[in-house]
Structures are given as structure tokens and as C-alpha cells.
Scaffold this active site. Structure first.
Site, PDB file in Angstrom:
ATOM      1  N   ASN A   9       0.876  -1.171   0.000  1.00 20.95           N
ATOM      2  CA  ASN A   9       0.000   0.000   0.000  1.00 20.95           C
ATOM      3  C   ASN A   9       0.913   1.220   0.000  1.00 20.95           C
ATOM      4  O   ASN A   9       1.466   1.572   1.036  1.00 20.95           O
ATOM      5  CB  ASN A   9      -0.895  -0.026   1.242  1.00 20.95           C
ATOM      6  CG  ASN A   9      -1.720   1.246   1.374  1.00 20.95           C
ATOM      7  OD1 ASN A   9      -1.812   2.037   0.434  1.00 20.95           O
ATOM      8  ND2 ASN A   9      -2.323   1.455   2.538  1.00 20.95           N
ATOM      9  N   LYS A  11       0.112   4.231  -0.389  1.00 14.22           N
ATOM     10  CA  LYS A  11      -0.557   5.451   0.087  1.00 14.22           C
ATOM     11  C   LYS A  11      -0.300   6.584  -0.927  1.00 14.22           C
ATOM     12  O   LYS A  11      -0.240   6.309  -2.122  1.00 14.22           O
ATOM     13  CB  LYS A  11      -0.090   5.801   1.499  1.00 14.22           C
ATOM     14  CG  LYS A  11      -0.172   4.565   2.408  1.00 14.22           C
ATOM     15  CD  LYS A  11      -0.060   4.833   3.853  1.00 14.22           C
ATOM     16  CE  LYS A  11      -0.200   3.504   4.586  1.00 14.22           C
ATOM     17  NZ  LYS A  11      -0.217   3.641   6.026  1.00 14.22           N
ATOM     18  N   HIS A 103      -9.633   1.042   4.243  1.00 15.68           N
ATOM     19  CA  HIS A 103      -8.381   1.234   4.989  1.00 15.68           C
ATOM     20  C   HIS A 103      -8.653   2.197   6.152  1.00 15.68           C
ATOM     21  O   HIS A 103      -9.468   3.112   6.026  1.00 15.68           O
ATOM     22  CB  HIS A 103      -7.297   1.793   4.057  1.00 15.68           C
ATOM     23  CG  HIS A 103      -5.950   1.847   4.711  1.00 15.68           C
ATOM     24  ND1 HIS A 103      -5.580   2.897   5.518  1.00 15.68           N
ATOM     25  CD2 HIS A 103      -4.915   0.979   4.711  1.00 15.68           C
ATOM     26  CE1 HIS A 103      -4.357   2.668   5.988  1.00 15.68           C
ATOM     27  NE2 HIS A 103      -3.935   1.507   5.514  1.00 15.68           N
ATOM     28  N   GLU A 105      -7.140   4.682   7.211  1.00 14.34           N
ATOM     29  CA  GLU A 105      -6.991   6.111   6.877  1.00 14.34           C
ATOM     30  C   GLU A 105      -8.227   6.621   6.141  1.00 14.34           C
ATOM     31  O   GLU A 105      -8.630   7.779   6.311  1.00 14.34           O
ATOM     32  CB  GLU A 105      -5.707   6.327   6.061  1.00 14.34           C
ATOM     33  CG  GLU A 105      -4.475   6.229   6.948  1.00 14.34           C
ATOM     34  CD  GLU A 105      -3.225   5.724   6.260  1.00 14.34           C
ATOM     35  OE1 GLU A 105      -3.126   5.788   5.022  1.00 14.34           O
ATOM     36  OE2 GLU A 105      -2.320   5.242   6.983  1.00 14.34           O
ATOM     37  N   GLU A 179      -5.666  -4.907  10.243  1.00 12.88           N
ATOM     38  CA  GLU A 179      -4.637  -3.913  10.533  1.00 12.88           C
ATOM     39  C   GLU A 179      -5.006  -3.163  11.815  1.00 12.88           C
ATOM     40  O   GLU A 179      -5.872  -2.269  11.786  1.00 12.88           O
ATOM     41  CB  GLU A 179      -4.534  -2.900   9.394  1.00 12.88           C
ATOM     42  CG  GLU A 179      -4.124  -3.510   8.074  1.00 12.88           C
ATOM     43  CD  GLU A 179      -3.527  -2.465   7.141  1.00 12.88           C
ATOM     44  OE1 GLU A 179      -2.371  -2.621   6.766  1.00 12.88           O
ATOM     45  OE2 GLU A 179      -4.222  -1.494   6.807  1.00 12.88           O
ATOM     46  N   GLY A 185       2.045   2.470  10.598  1.00 15.90           N
ATOM     47  CA  GLY A 185       2.972   3.590  10.449  1.00 15.90           C
ATOM     48  C   GLY A 185       3.621   4.035  11.752  1.00 15.90           C
ATOM     49  O   GLY A 185       4.237   5.090  11.815  1.00 15.90           O
ATOM     50  N   SER A 225       3.082  -1.925  10.324  1.00 12.88           N
ATOM     51  CA  SER A 225       4.529  -1.935  10.594  1.00 12.88           C
ATOM     52  C   SER A 225       5.214  -3.266  10.288  1.00 12.88           C
ATOM     53  O   SER A 225       6.145  -3.660  10.988  1.00 12.88           O
ATOM     54  CB  SER A 225       4.809  -1.509  12.040  1.00 12.88           C
ATOM     55  OG  SER A 225       4.375  -0.181  12.245  1.00 12.88           O
TER      56      SER A 225
HETATM   57  P1  PGA Z   1       2.662   0.417   7.560  1.00 14.36           P
HETATM   58  O1  PGA Z   1       1.226   0.633   6.835  1.00 14.36           O
HETATM   59  O2  PGA Z   1       3.222  -0.881   7.050  1.00 14.36           O
HETATM   60  O3  PGA Z   1       3.472   1.602   7.156  1.00 14.36           O
HETATM   61  O4  PGA Z   1       2.383   0.367   9.031  1.00 14.36           O
HETATM   62  C1  PGA Z   1       0.334  -0.427   6.640  1.00 14.36           C
HETATM   63  C2  PGA Z   1      -0.940   0.062   6.016  1.00 14.36           C
HETATM   64  O5  PGA Z   1      -1.392   1.169   6.321  1.00 14.36           O
HETATM   65  O6  PGA Z   1      -1.573  -0.648   5.207  1.00 14.36           O
END
Ligand code: PGA
Length: 259
Positions: A9, A11, A103, A105, A179, A185, A225
Site C-alpha cells: 500500500n 498510500k 483502509h 486512513e 490492521e 505507520g 509496521s
Molecule cells: P505500515 O502501513 O506498514 O506503514 O504500518 C500499513 C498500512 O497502512 O496498510
């Protein structure tokens, strides 16, 4: 046997030139052999969810390869007066084969509701896109002991409008990404046991709603992460069928190391 899916992803990162460079490097790193089998024993599959502006380039760069590309968000209507939105049909036409839905976000920053995720899952599948539904609790929800209730609510709502029996084994297909929001993140990864507990819970809910065969065919990915140094322990857990990766998917070498 369900697939082991490694999903990126990106983003809101990378322009088309940078996307092309990534695919060039990633394909060289993959070499000409097959992707092999995942820790769950299933065939490995790679999906890269790119920003909408990069979809055409990504599709061109991966045509005929082992890499699938996906949209990070699609609207639930195929066309109309929806300024700024992206049609699932057009995403499919320009070469996406997957869509990411719900997601955290999207849910937290863009106020996407369970009802909208349900409609997007349905629209994506109807457009011929495989759909990956993201679920997961915030830190406050985990601390309040609400993890399973939140995950169950998001899961039930997101899948409600789908023909799960057909999607579990067909193309397009459906996948789930667990997640925990507190792990996205932040560098704080769930322990393999914490992740596995929720994955097993998701599998049990799927089994209750759709039966053993359908539930057993659906890949459940972990995200939050994931890095080359923690992936192995997480991926070895029961009911973990791949990863959804943000930060570590931006460099071809670290993404390759997760396969
Ligand atoms: P990250 O993001 O691996 O940077 O924690 C995962 C995601 O948001 O799908």
C-alpha cells in the site's frame, strides 16, 4: 489452498516515473522463477496498491508479469456527478485487478462508514475487481477490550452485500486485511500472538457466516509496521495468509525481502 498474498500500500507516495522505477527494480529482484509457496502452504501472490495517478503506468509496467496492481480506493457508483472520485469500472479498464476498501486512513481521515465500505466492496466486485477489506481497532478500542467487537462489526458490514461463496474461490476474489490502527505507520507491530488471535477470530466469524469451505478459501492478511525483520514470525502464525505493507513496500528491496 488459499493464497499467501503480499500486498503493498503505497498510500500517497510515488509519481508515475518513480512507480516505473520501482517495478523495474522489483521485477529484477524477483528474477524469472515462480513466486513459490507462502508460509501457509498456498501459492504466493503479489498485489501493489498504487495511487490512482500511477495506475496506468503500473499496469503497463506489470503486464504479463506475476504482479497484480490495485486501486487504493474506488467509488461505489460507476459514473456520475461525484467530483474527485474514481470509478471501479475505469480502474478495471486501465489495468487494475484489485481494490483496497475501508483502509483505516479512509475510515478515520475521510470519514468512510461501514455502509460505504459495504457498497464499495460490492461495486468493486461487480466491476470485476478483487476486493480487500481492511478491518482493525484503534488503541483506545483495544484498551477498552473492544477489539473483537470492532473487527466483527467492520467485517460483517463490509461483506454483507457479497456472494461470498462465489468470491472466495473465484476471480474476482475477496480478501481481508487485519490492521490494528495503533500499529499502522507507528513502528509498533502487534505480537505474533496478538495478530494470530484476531486472525483466528476472523476465520471463526467467516466460518459461522459462510461455512468451512468458503471461510477456508479466504486469505486474511496482517498489516501494521510489517518489516523484513518481523515478517517471518508473524507470517508463521495460524490463519495469517500474507501481509499488507505500507512503509516497507516503498523500496523494491525491502518489499522483495518480505516474499
Ligand atoms: P505500515 O502501513 O506498514 O506503514 O504500518 C500499513 C498500512 O497502512 O496498510
Amino acid at each position: 489452498m488459499r493464497k499467501f498474498i503480499l500486498a503493498a500500500n503505497w498510500k500517497m507516495h510515488k509519481n508515475p516515473r518513480e512507480a516505473a522505477q520501482f517495478f523495474d527494480e522489483f521485477q529484477s529482484a524477483l528474477g524469472s522463477g515462480g513466486l513459490g509457496k507462502g508460509a501457509n502452504g498456498g501459492e504466493k501472490q503479489v498485489v501493489v496498491f498504487v495511487p490512482a495517478f500511477d495506475l496506468m503506468t503500473a499496469a503497463e509496467c506489470t503486464r504479463g508479469s506475476k504482479i497484480a496492481v490495485g486501486a487504493q480506493n474506488v467509488h461505489f457508483e460507476v459514473k456520475g456527478a461525484f467530483t474527485g472520485e474514481n470509478s471501479p469500472i475505469v480502474a478495471r479498464e486501465i489495468g487494475a485487478s484489485w481494490a483496497l476498501v475501508g483502509h483505516s486512513e479512509r475510515r478515520s481521515l475521510f470519514h468512510e462508514t461501514d455502509e460505504e465500505t459495504a457498497k464499495k466492496m460490492k461495486a468493486a466486485s461487480a466491476a470485476g475487481l478483487s476486493a480487500m477489506l481492511c478491518v482493525g481497532e484503534t488503541l483506545a478500542e483495544r484498551e477498552a477490550g473492544k477489539t473483537m467487537a470492532i473487527v466483527e462489526r467492520q467485517l460483517t458490514a463490509g461483506l454483507a452485500a457479497l456472494d461470498m461463496k462465489a468470491l472466495a474461490t473465484g476471480t474476482p476474489t475477496v480478501a481481508i486485511a487485519y490492521e490494528p490502527v495503533w500499529a499502522i505507520g507507528t513502528g509498533k507491530v502487534a505480537t505474533p500472538e496478538q495478530a494470530s488471535e484476531v486472525h483466528q477470530f476472523i476465520r471463526s466469524r467467516l466460518t459461522k457466516s459462510y461455512g468451512n469451505e468458503t471461510a477456508g478459501a479466504i486469505s486474511i492478511l496482517y498489516g501494521g509496521s510489517v518489516k523484513p525483520d518481523n515478517a517471518k514470525a508473524i507470517g508463521a502464525q495460524k490463519d495469517i495468509d500474507g501481509f499488507l505493507v505500507g512503509g516497507a513496500s516503498l523500496e523494491a528491496s525491502s518489499f522483495r525481502a518480505l516474499l
